[in-house]
Design a protein around this motif. Structure first.
Motif, PDB file in Angstrom:
ATOM      1  N   ALA A   1      65.409-107.282 -50.699  1.00 41.25           N
ATOM      2  CA  ALA A   1      64.812-106.055 -50.167  1.00 41.25           C
ATOM      3  C   ALA A   1      64.617-105.019 -51.264  1.00 41.25           C
ATOM      4  O   ALA A   1      63.590-104.338 -51.323  1.00 41.25           O
ATOM      5  CB  ALA A   1      65.682-105.496 -49.046  1.00 41.25           C
TER       6      ALA A   1
ATOM      7  N   ARG B   1      60.665-103.777 -52.434  1.00 40.07           N
ATOM      8  CA  ARG B   1      60.173-102.533 -51.860  1.00 40.07           C
ATOM      9  C   ARG B   1      60.614-101.314 -52.665  1.00 40.07           C
ATOM     10  O   ARG B   1      61.813-101.050 -52.825  1.00 40.07           O
ATOM     11  CB  ARG B   1      60.658-102.406 -50.409  1.00 40.07           C
ATOM     12  CG  ARG B   1      60.094-103.509 -49.523  1.00 40.07           C
ATOM     13  CD  ARG B   1      60.595-103.440 -48.101  1.00 40.07           C
ATOM     14  NE  ARG B   1      60.328-102.143 -47.475  1.00 40.07           N
ATOM     15  CZ  ARG B   1      60.568-101.900 -46.187  1.00 40.07           C
ATOM     16  NH1 ARG B   1      61.063-102.856 -45.412  1.00 40.07           N
ATOM     17  NH2 ARG B   1      60.327-100.702 -45.688  1.00 40.07           N
TER      18      ARG B   1
ATOM     19  N   ASP C   1      60.238 -98.363 -51.639  1.00 45.60           N
ATOM     20  CA  ASP C   1      60.706 -97.346 -50.701  1.00 45.60           C
ATOM     21  C   ASP C   1      62.130 -97.603 -50.239  1.00 45.60           C
ATOM     22  O   ASP C   1      62.625 -96.947 -49.319  1.00 45.60           O
ATOM     23  CB  ASP C   1      59.778 -97.281 -49.473  1.00 45.60           C
ATOM     24  CG  ASP C   1      59.754 -98.588 -48.681  1.00 45.60           C
ATOM     25  OD1 ASP C   1      59.993 -99.667 -49.280  1.00 45.60           O
ATOM     26  OD2 ASP C   1      59.483 -98.538 -47.467  1.00 45.60           O
ATOM     27  N   VAL C   2      62.811 -98.533 -50.881  1.00 44.15           N
ATOM     28  CA  VAL C   2      64.168 -98.906 -50.482  1.00 44.15           C
ATOM     29  C   VAL C   2      65.135 -98.699 -51.642  1.00 44.15           C
ATOM     30  O   VAL C   2      64.911 -99.194 -52.753  1.00 44.15           O
ATOM     31  CB  VAL C   2      64.228-100.390 -50.030  1.00 44.15           C
ATOM     32  CG1 VAL C   2      65.680-100.830 -49.806  1.00 44.15           C
ATOM     33  CG2 VAL C   2      63.415-100.582 -48.757  1.00 44.15           C
TER      34      VAL C   2
ATOM     35  N   VAL D   1      70.590-100.575 -48.532  1.00 49.80           N
ATOM     36  CA  VAL D   1      70.454-101.671 -47.566  1.00 49.80           C
ATOM     37  C   VAL D   1      71.740-101.768 -46.748  1.00 49.80           C
ATOM     38  O   VAL D   1      72.834-101.827 -47.318  1.00 49.80           O
ATOM     39  CB  VAL D   1      70.187-103.016 -48.272  1.00 49.80           C
ATOM     40  CG1 VAL D   1      70.061-104.141 -47.249  1.00 49.80           C
ATOM     41  CG2 VAL D   1      68.930-102.933 -49.134  1.00 49.80           C
TER      42      VAL D   1
ATOM     43  N   PRO E   1      61.450-100.355 -41.451  1.00 44.57           N
ATOM     44  CA  PRO E   1      62.785 -99.952 -41.899  1.00 44.57           C
ATOM     45  C   PRO E   1      63.925-100.797 -41.337  1.00 44.57           C
ATOM     46  O   PRO E   1      64.998-100.867 -41.948  1.00 44.57           O
ATOM     47  CB  PRO E   1      62.914 -98.501 -41.405  1.00 44.57           C
ATOM     48  CG  PRO E   1      61.523 -98.060 -41.080  1.00 44.57           C
ATOM     49  CD  PRO E   1      60.794 -99.300 -40.662  1.00 44.57           C
TER      50      PRO E   1
ATOM     51  N   VAL F   1      66.960-100.614 -43.924  1.00 38.18           N
ATOM     52  CA  VAL F   1      66.713-100.188 -45.302  1.00 38.18           C
ATOM     53  C   VAL F   1      66.130 -98.783 -45.311  1.00 38.18           C
ATOM     54  O   VAL F   1      65.415 -98.373 -44.393  1.00 38.18           O
ATOM     55  CB  VAL F   1      65.764-101.164 -46.029  1.00 38.18           C
ATOM     56  CG1 VAL F   1      66.333-102.570 -46.057  1.00 38.18           C
ATOM     57  CG2 VAL F   1      64.377-101.166 -45.395  1.00 38.18           C
ATOM     58  N   ALA F   2      66.433 -98.040 -46.382  1.00 40.54           N
ATOM     59  CA  ALA F   2      65.938 -96.673 -46.506  1.00 40.54           C
ATOM     60  C   ALA F   2      66.117 -96.205 -47.939  1.00 40.54           C
ATOM     61  O   ALA F   2      66.709 -96.914 -48.777  1.00 40.54           O
ATOM     62  CB  ALA F   2      66.672 -95.743 -45.541  1.00 40.54           C
TER      63      ALA F   2
ATOM     64  N   ALA G   1      69.746 -95.169 -43.772  1.00 46.65           N
ATOM     65  CA  ALA G   1      69.831 -96.575 -43.376  1.00 46.65           C
ATOM     66  C   ALA G   1      70.871 -96.777 -42.278  1.00 46.65           C
ATOM     67  O   ALA G   1      70.658 -97.552 -41.336  1.00 46.65           O
ATOM     68  CB  ALA G   1      70.164 -97.442 -44.596  1.00 46.65           C
TER      69      ALA G   1
END
Length: 245
Positions: free
Chosen positions: A91, A95, A97-98, A101, A164, A176-177, A183
């Motif tokens: 992840a 990404r 944007d992550v 996790v 997300p 995820v964030a 998150a």
């Protein structure tokens, strides 16, 4: 106690306890990670006194490379990385944007999915961030496997479709964030909607999505409220649990 990234280690430890306090990580299963750079991450590992996520301490958060080796001398002395480390690294690699996790095993989310109940935007102002999250779609990875290698992790990331949160069938969730707090809060919202959905159906009701008109009326209360205030509340909850013991 290792003296690098003390604040980040403490945050991840607190986040693990929040998940457990909310019933999303009962027992010893689950882990949270935070990207440090393109080669390393902080992740909850199992140590010599493993007692479960609800008892995570900052020293349980270790700095490792994406390949699972220690990123600094002594980081893995007595600790082992999660079997599902590829779930995190896939992840993070895929990404931009992550940065954080969360992987947890919430019973209500697992039960709802196995019962054929999708996470839908049913609650409106009850949980505005959760409603918007559900409205965007919560995809499902349909394999009840341990995501322990790069091939399975790549499947999981593809199944997320850039969203997300992902439900892992017969397993749990991945959230995820950009931040650890976001998150975790996403995972709590999805769990709440799953629980309400099952309660409604058990009471003989039906699930109805919020109307477009009502969705358009929901305000964005801002990150200061949605994340900052909400996170202070979660911390107060676990502080209360610690004080009671």
């Amino acid at each position: 106690m290792l003296n690098s990234f003390e604040e980040e280690r403490s945050l991840l430890a607190d986040a693990c306890r929040v998940l457990a306090n909310r019933g999303l990580a009962d027992g010893i299963l689950g882990h949270i990670s935070l990207r440090i750079n393109d080669e390393s991450l902080l992740v909850r590992c199992r140590g010599p006194r493993e007692r479960g996520l609800g008892y995570t301490e900052a020293e349980d958060i270790r700095l490792v490379r994406f390949d699972g080796t220690e990123a600094a001398p002594g980081e893995l002395d007595g600790w082992s990385v999660p079997n599902e480390l590829p779930l995190h690294t896939a992840a993070l690699r895929a990404r931009d944007d992550v940065a954080a996790v969360v992987h947890a095993h919430p019973p209500r989310i697992v039960a709802a999915d196995l019962a054929g109940i999708a996470i839908r935007p049913i609650v409106g102002a009850f949980d505005i961030p959760g409603t918007r999250l559900a409205a965007g779609g919560i995809p499902v990875y349909p394999r009840g496997v341990l995501v322990r290698d790069h091939s399975l992790a790549a499947e999981m990331v593809a199944a997320m479709q850039g969203r997300p949160v992902l439900v892992l069938r017969a397993h749990g969730i991945t959230s995820v964030a950009l931040t650890v707090e976001q998150a975790v809060l996403q995972a709590i919202s999805v769990d709440t909607i799953a629980g309400l959905s099952m309660d409604i159906l058990s009471a003989g009701g039906t699930l109805s999505d919020l109307s477009d008109e009502d969705m358009a009326e929901l305000p964005d209360l801002g990150a200061g409220f949605n994340t900052g205030t909400a996170w202070r509340h979660e911390m107060a909850r676990i502080d209360g649990v610690r004080a009671s013991h």
